[in-house]
Write a protein that holds these residues in place. Structure first.
Motif, PDB file in Angstrom:
ATOM      1  N   LEU A  45       0.713  -1.274   0.003  1.00 59.84           N
ATOM      2  CA  LEU A  45      -0.070   0.026   0.098  1.00 59.84           C
ATOM      3  C   LEU A  45       1.014   1.120   0.091  1.00 59.84           C
ATOM      4  CD1 LEU A  45      -2.735  -1.089   2.484  1.00 59.84           C
ATOM      5  CD2 LEU A  45      -3.137  -0.925   0.085  1.00 59.84           C
ATOM      6  N   PHE A  46       2.003   1.196   0.791  1.00 59.91           N
ATOM      7  CA  PHE A  46       2.960   2.619   0.743  1.00 59.91           C
ATOM      8  C   PHE A  46       3.315   2.661  -0.600  1.00 59.91           C
ATOM      9  CE2 PHE A  46       7.283   3.866   0.842  1.00 59.91           C
ATOM     10  CZ  PHE A  46       7.264   5.227   1.559  1.00 59.91           C
ATOM     11  N   VAL A  47       3.868   1.535  -1.364  1.00 59.94           N
ATOM     12  CA  VAL A  47       4.415   1.939  -2.549  1.00 59.94           C
ATOM     13  C   VAL A  47       3.174   2.288  -3.544  1.00 59.94           C
ATOM     14  CG1 VAL A  47       5.043   0.684  -4.925  1.00 59.94           C
ATOM     15  CG2 VAL A  47       6.147   0.283  -2.442  1.00 59.94           C
ATOM     16  N   ALA A  48       1.981   1.791  -3.376  1.00 56.48           N
ATOM     17  CA  ALA A  48       0.758   2.190  -4.479  1.00 56.48           C
ATOM     18  C   ALA A  48       0.498   3.450  -4.142  1.00 56.48           C
ATOM     19  CB  ALA A  48      -0.371   1.104  -4.246  1.00 56.48           C
ATOM     20  N   PHE A  49       0.681   4.040  -3.161  1.00 54.94           N
ATOM     21  CA  PHE A  49       0.021   5.288  -2.827  1.00 54.94           C
ATOM     22  C   PHE A  49       1.151   6.654  -3.052  1.00 54.94           C
ATOM     23  CE2 PHE A  49      -3.438   3.149  -1.057  1.00 54.94           C
ATOM     24  CZ  PHE A  49      -4.493   3.566  -1.546  1.00 54.94           C
ATOM     25  N   THR A  50       2.587   6.041  -2.826  1.00 60.47           N
ATOM     26  CA  THR A  50       3.590   6.996  -2.962  1.00 60.47           C
ATOM     27  C   THR A  50       4.206   7.041  -4.207  1.00 60.47           C
ATOM     28  OG1 THR A  50       5.204   5.536  -1.987  1.00 60.47           O
ATOM     29  CG2 THR A  50       4.256   6.946  -0.402  1.00 60.47           C
ATOM     30  N   PRO A  71       2.629   5.577  -7.479  1.00 64.71           N
ATOM     31  CA  PRO A  71       1.469   4.891  -8.139  1.00 64.71           C
ATOM     32  C   PRO A  71       1.741   4.395  -9.500  1.00 64.71           C
ATOM     33  CG  PRO A  71       0.935   7.457  -8.048  1.00 64.71           C
ATOM     34  CD  PRO A  71       2.299   6.878  -7.049  1.00 64.71           C
ATOM     35  N   HIS A  72       2.801   4.786 -10.170  1.00 65.87           N
ATOM     36  CA  HIS A  72       3.299   4.465 -11.296  1.00 65.87           C
ATOM     37  C   HIS A  72       3.925   3.079 -11.174  1.00 65.87           C
ATOM     38  CE1 HIS A  72       6.789   6.234  -9.723  1.00 65.87           C
ATOM     39  NE2 HIS A  72       7.596   5.316 -10.747  1.00 65.87           N
ATOM     40  N   LYS A  73       4.179   2.499 -10.303  1.00 70.18           N
ATOM     41  CA  LYS A  73       4.770   1.269  -9.837  1.00 70.18           C
ATOM     42  C   LYS A  73       3.933   0.195  -9.543  1.00 70.18           C
ATOM     43  CE  LYS A  73       9.570   2.760  -8.588  1.00 70.18           C
ATOM     44  NZ  LYS A  73      10.623   2.729  -7.733  1.00 70.18           N
ATOM     45  N   ALA A  74       2.778   0.468  -9.256  1.00 71.08           N
ATOM     46  CA  ALA A  74       1.586  -0.337  -8.759  1.00 71.08           C
ATOM     47  C   ALA A  74       0.250   0.066  -9.026  1.00 71.08           C
ATOM     48  CB  ALA A  74       1.794  -0.630  -7.268  1.00 71.08           C
ATOM     49  N   PRO A  75       0.156   0.349 -10.478  1.00 71.97           N
ATOM     50  CA  PRO A  75      -1.426   0.948 -10.864  1.00 71.97           C
ATOM     51  C   PRO A  75      -2.517  -0.119 -10.606  1.00 71.97           C
ATOM     52  CG  PRO A  75      -0.080   0.412 -12.833  1.00 71.97           C
ATOM     53  CD  PRO A  75       0.961  -0.054 -11.595  1.00 71.97           C
ATOM     54  N   PRO A  76      -3.632   0.630 -10.775  1.00 76.19           N
ATOM     55  CA  PRO A  76      -4.803  -0.333 -10.669  1.00 76.19           C
ATOM     56  C   PRO A  76      -4.663  -1.336 -12.102  1.00 76.19           C
ATOM     57  CG  PRO A  76      -5.396   1.766 -10.343  1.00 76.19           C
ATOM     58  CD  PRO A  76      -3.839   1.873 -10.567  1.00 76.19           C
ATOM     59  N   MET A  77      -5.608  -2.276 -11.993  1.00 80.83           N
ATOM     60  CA  MET A  77      -5.678  -3.189 -13.021  1.00 80.83           C
ATOM     61  C   MET A  77      -6.516  -2.706 -14.319  1.00 80.83           C
ATOM     62  SD  MET A  77      -6.435  -7.160 -13.221  1.00 80.83           S
ATOM     63  CE  MET A  77      -8.482  -7.115 -12.924  1.00 80.83           C
ATOM     64  N   LYS A  78      -6.162  -2.648 -15.375  1.00 79.34           N
ATOM     65  CA  LYS A  78      -7.064  -2.399 -16.451  1.00 79.34           C
ATOM     66  C   LYS A  78      -8.235  -3.391 -16.416  1.00 79.34           C
ATOM     67  CE  LYS A  78      -3.092  -0.857 -18.974  1.00 79.34           C
ATOM     68  NZ  LYS A  78      -1.971  -1.241 -20.028  1.00 79.34           N
ATOM     69  N   SER A  79      -9.321  -2.631 -17.155  1.00 75.98           N
ATOM     70  CA  SER A  79     -10.521  -3.653 -17.070  1.00 75.98           C
ATOM     71  C   SER A  79     -10.363  -4.884 -18.001  1.00 75.98           C
ATOM     72  CB  SER A  79     -11.681  -2.819 -17.679  1.00 75.98           C
ATOM     73  OG  SER A  79     -12.683  -3.587 -17.766  1.00 75.98           O
ATOM     74  N   GLU A  80     -10.415  -6.057 -17.130  1.00 80.01           N
ATOM     75  CA  GLU A  80     -10.299  -7.474 -17.942  1.00 80.01           C
ATOM     76  C   GLU A  80     -11.446  -8.339 -17.266  1.00 80.01           C
ATOM     77  OE1 GLU A  80      -6.357  -9.113 -17.495  1.00 80.01           O
ATOM     78  OE2 GLU A  80      -5.600  -7.323 -18.356  1.00 80.01           O
ATOM     79  N   GLY A  81     -12.573  -7.896 -17.618  1.00 80.72           N
ATOM     80  CA  GLY A  81     -13.657  -8.687 -17.217  1.00 80.72           C
ATOM     81  C   GLY A  81     -14.173  -7.927 -16.162  1.00 80.72           C
ATOM     82  N   ALA A  82     -15.639  -8.497 -15.628  1.00 77.61           N
ATOM     83  CA  ALA A  82     -16.154  -7.978 -14.476  1.00 77.61           C
ATOM     84  C   ALA A  82     -15.812  -8.535 -13.155  1.00 77.61           C
ATOM     85  CB  ALA A  82     -17.709  -8.416 -14.596  1.00 77.61           C
ATOM     86  N   ALA A  83     -16.096  -7.907 -11.987  1.00 77.37           N
ATOM     87  CA  ALA A  83     -15.541  -8.377 -10.838  1.00 77.37           C
ATOM     88  C   ALA A  83     -16.131  -9.713 -10.483  1.00 77.37           C
ATOM     89  CB  ALA A  83     -15.880  -7.218  -9.756  1.00 77.37           C
ATOM     90  N   PRO A  84     -15.515 -10.657  -9.795  1.00 78.54           N
ATOM     91  CA  PRO A  84     -16.189 -11.839  -9.456  1.00 78.54           C
ATOM     92  C   PRO A  84     -17.492 -11.594  -8.471  1.00 78.54           C
ATOM     93  CG  PRO A  84     -14.335 -11.438  -8.064  1.00 78.54           C
ATOM     94  CD  PRO A  84     -14.197 -10.401  -8.947  1.00 78.54           C
ATOM     95  N   SER A  85     -18.208 -12.532  -8.676  1.00 76.80           N
ATOM     96  CA  SER A  85     -19.565 -12.621  -7.847  1.00 76.80           C
ATOM     97  C   SER A  85     -19.366 -13.216  -6.625  1.00 76.80           C
ATOM     98  CB  SER A  85     -20.800 -13.322  -8.551  1.00 76.80           C
ATOM     99  OG  SER A  85     -20.147 -14.695  -8.750  1.00 76.80           O
ATOM    100  N   LEU A  86     -20.261 -13.098  -5.616  1.00 81.20           N
ATOM    101  CA  LEU A  86     -20.032 -13.746  -4.267  1.00 81.20           C
ATOM    102  C   LEU A  86     -19.993 -15.132  -4.342  1.00 81.20           C
ATOM    103  CD1 LEU A  86     -19.753 -13.430  -1.217  1.00 81.20           C
ATOM    104  CD2 LEU A  86     -22.394 -13.362  -1.171  1.00 81.20           C
ATOM    105  N   SER A  87     -20.579 -15.837  -5.258  1.00 82.36           N
ATOM    106  CA  SER A  87     -20.395 -17.308  -5.498  1.00 82.36           C
ATOM    107  C   SER A  87     -19.294 -17.658  -6.001  1.00 82.36           C
ATOM    108  CB  SER A  87     -21.561 -17.755  -6.463  1.00 82.36           C
ATOM    109  OG  SER A  87     -21.591 -17.382  -7.743  1.00 82.36           O
ATOM    110  N   GLN A  88     -18.626 -16.740  -6.988  1.00 80.50           N
ATOM    111  CA  GLN A  88     -17.173 -17.258  -7.449  1.00 80.50           C
ATOM    112  C   GLN A  88     -16.217 -17.057  -6.299  1.00 80.50           C
ATOM    113  OE1 GLN A  88     -17.521 -14.362 -10.753  1.00 80.50           O
ATOM    114  NE2 GLN A  88     -17.402 -16.194 -12.234  1.00 80.50           N
ATOM    115  N   VAL A  89     -16.176 -15.907  -5.261  1.00 82.16           N
ATOM    116  CA  VAL A  89     -15.386 -15.651  -4.514  1.00 82.16           C
ATOM    117  C   VAL A  89     -15.559 -16.890  -3.585  1.00 82.16           C
ATOM    118  CG1 VAL A  89     -14.565 -14.438  -2.418  1.00 82.16           C
ATOM    119  CG2 VAL A  89     -15.420 -13.188  -4.729  1.00 82.16           C
TER     120      VAL A  89
END
Length: 525
Positions: free
Chosen positions: A217-222, A224-242
């Motif tokens: 989290l420290f790297v991601a917020f200080t 952010p170019h080294k640990a960016p959010p994931m690009k959209s690659e499909g919908a978020a998993p459903s509760l049943s999948q999790v």
């Protein structure tokens, strides 16, 4: 005479290290060097007890605690082949991926779950390297951050129970603790078991996972170019999948670790439960369209654990109360159902060409470990006969700073040896030499040295041996599956922050020994 023998001790240890660095097989190096120096020591008048070797080896091979080792290995290899890790990584990646540093968090969470369910570093690092590293690089992650996260998370299986390292450490520390207590005049010390070390390692292991997450989290917020959010690659998993991805490994962790910590089963019995559970899980994952035999077998396994906790199932008694008799009949019926489910699972994993490779890997790893253990037993016995125990005791007790100085020196030596030697050599050779001396000292809070605390300190230290070049096995595994665009220097630089976190964890354990001693006291008294 003593001076000559002490010189032989130092030379014996140095020769063994040099030969190990040249690539000779570990077991034969340790046994060969021991035999050579036994002959030299006899020439100089030392009393060498070569006749004790067979009884020592026999005692090692009949140690019931060590039966857990091949069972845990089987459990880990079977889970690797049952596609549990793939589903976990995919689901957690989609769940956390859209937040900054989310893929790194997913890798750490999955690494912790796999550590508690498989405990095999190579399988975890290779699996996460194949599945997560390309995704992280494709989404703009720094190669160093990605490689460091995967390598470090893969080594969590060395500190989070159930762990093979902890099993061997507990076995060595148990013997050392008995020796230390006898030296201090206590001829009836409380026993120290694998369960004590598992309980002691649980909270530090989770704390280490927390430190990894804080760093991500420290790297991601200080940066952010080294640990960016994931690009959209499909919908978020459903509760049943999790739930489908999380419930099986968590249930297996609870069955194995929970049965040990709650006193339902010994570590060896819990390892058998884990092996059966891994087999059933593999059978289910390979043919999810026909789950009922596996469901019934799992329910039977849970029922047997329940009956074992509340009913006396011993049949070799002259008088059996009606309640126990009913429990025995119920347990017999559940065993039949469990056997049926296991046969179905065995057929499925065999027909899918999974069972044979799993058995081959389990046999190879188990044979390697126990041959090394025999060689190390030979080495330790000759080292003691040459007066090495007194030499180590004089060296450690003569250091400035008392317990602090002794612990720092031992931890530093183990850390440096981790650059060149595998954890098995360190556990089997170094620990039996230094632990009896350290266990006669006091912890930082003034209490007598706890073998659980010392074991956790050593386990955290040994974990770094998988991360430190030139012979860090996690680095080799990751280099073998990383794409050509990832430089070896990226892997080496990437693990530096995590090695520093390991050192920080050692400092935390030094100043807060209760982190390792509180839970064993609560559970076992």
């Amino acid at each position: 005479m003593d001076g000559i023998l002490h010189t032989l001790d130092i030379l014996m240890f140095a020769v063994a290290c040099v030969l190990l660095l040249t690539g000779f097989p570990v077991a034969f190096t340790l046994a060969g060097v021991a035999l050579l120096f036994a002959l030299v020591g006899t020439f100089f008048g030392a009393s060498i007890s070569l006749g004790a070797i067979p009884s020592r080896i026999f005692g090692t091979m009949t140690n019931e605690t060590l039966i857990a080792v091949p069972l845990f290995i089987f459990m880990g290899v079977m889970l690797e082949r049952s596609k549990v890790a793939e589903e976990l990584l995919e689901t957690m990646g989609r769940l956390f991926g859209r937040m900054p540093g989310g893929l790194g968090l997913a890798v750490i969470v999955v690494g912790a779950l796999l550590a508690a369910s498989t405990g095999i570093v190579g399988a975890t690092v290779v699996t996460m390297g194949l599945l997560s590293l390309p995704t992280m690089l494709r989404n703009g992650y720094s190669p160093r951050i990605a490689c460091g996260s995967i390598a470090a998370s893969g080594t969590l299986g060395q500190i989070i129970p159930p762990s093979i390292v902890l099993v061997f450490l507990a076995d060595q520390l148990s013997n050392a603790y008995q020796t230390a207590q006898r030296e201090m005049g206590n001829w009836s010390p409380d026993p120290f078991s694998v369960g004590d070390l598992f309980a002691g390692a649980l909270l530090p292991g989770l704390a280490l996972v927390g430190l990894y997450i804080i760093y991500q989290l420290f790297v991601a917020f200080t940066q952010p170019h080294k640990a960016p959010p994931m690009k959209s690659e499909g919908a978020a998993p459903s509760l049943s999948q999790v739930l489908h991805a999380l419930v099986p490994p968590i249930a297996l962790i609870i069955a194995v670790l929970g049965s040990i910590l709650m006193g339902i089963a010994t570590p060896t019995e819990a390892a058998a439960v884990g092996a059966v559970g891994a087999l059933l899980l593999a059978g289910y994952r390979l043919h999810e369209e026909k789950p009922w035999p596996i469901y019934l077998a799992v329910l039977s396994l849970v029922g047997l654990l329940f009956l074992t906790s509340f009913v006396d199932l011993r049949v070799a008694r002259t008088e059996i109360p009606p309640v126990d008799q009913a429990g025995i009949y119920a347990a017999s019926a559940l065993c039949v159902v469990l056997a049926y489910g296991m046969l179905v699972a065995l057929y499925r994993v065999f027909s899918e060409n999974v069972l044979v490779p799993v058995m081959q890997s389990t046999t190879q790893i188990t044979c390697m470990v126990f041959v090394i253990l025999i060689g190390a037993t030979f080495f330790s016995l000759i080292f003691r006969d040459l007066g090495g125990e007194e030499l180590v005791q004089e060296a450690l007790t003569g250091l400035p700073g008392g317990a602090l100085g002794a612990i720092i020196v031992v931890m530093a030596v183990m850390f440096v040896l981790g650059f060149f030697l595998d954890f098995l050599e360190i556990v089997f050779v170094v620990v039996p030499l230094v632990a009896p001396v350290l266990l006669q000292l006091e912890m930082p809070n003034g209490e007598p040295m706890s073998p659980a605390w010392l074991g956790v300190m050593m386990a955290v230290n040994l974990q770094t041996s998988f991360l430190t070049p030139p012979f860090g096995f996690a680095l080799f595994y990751l280099r073998g599956v990383a794409p050509p665009s990832v430089k070896t220097s990226d892997i080496y630089y990437g693990i530096i922050p995590f090695v520093l976190i390991q050192v920080l964890m050692l400092a935390i354990l030094w100043y807060m020994p209760e982190l390792a001693t509180w839970l064993p006291k609560v559970i076992y008294g």
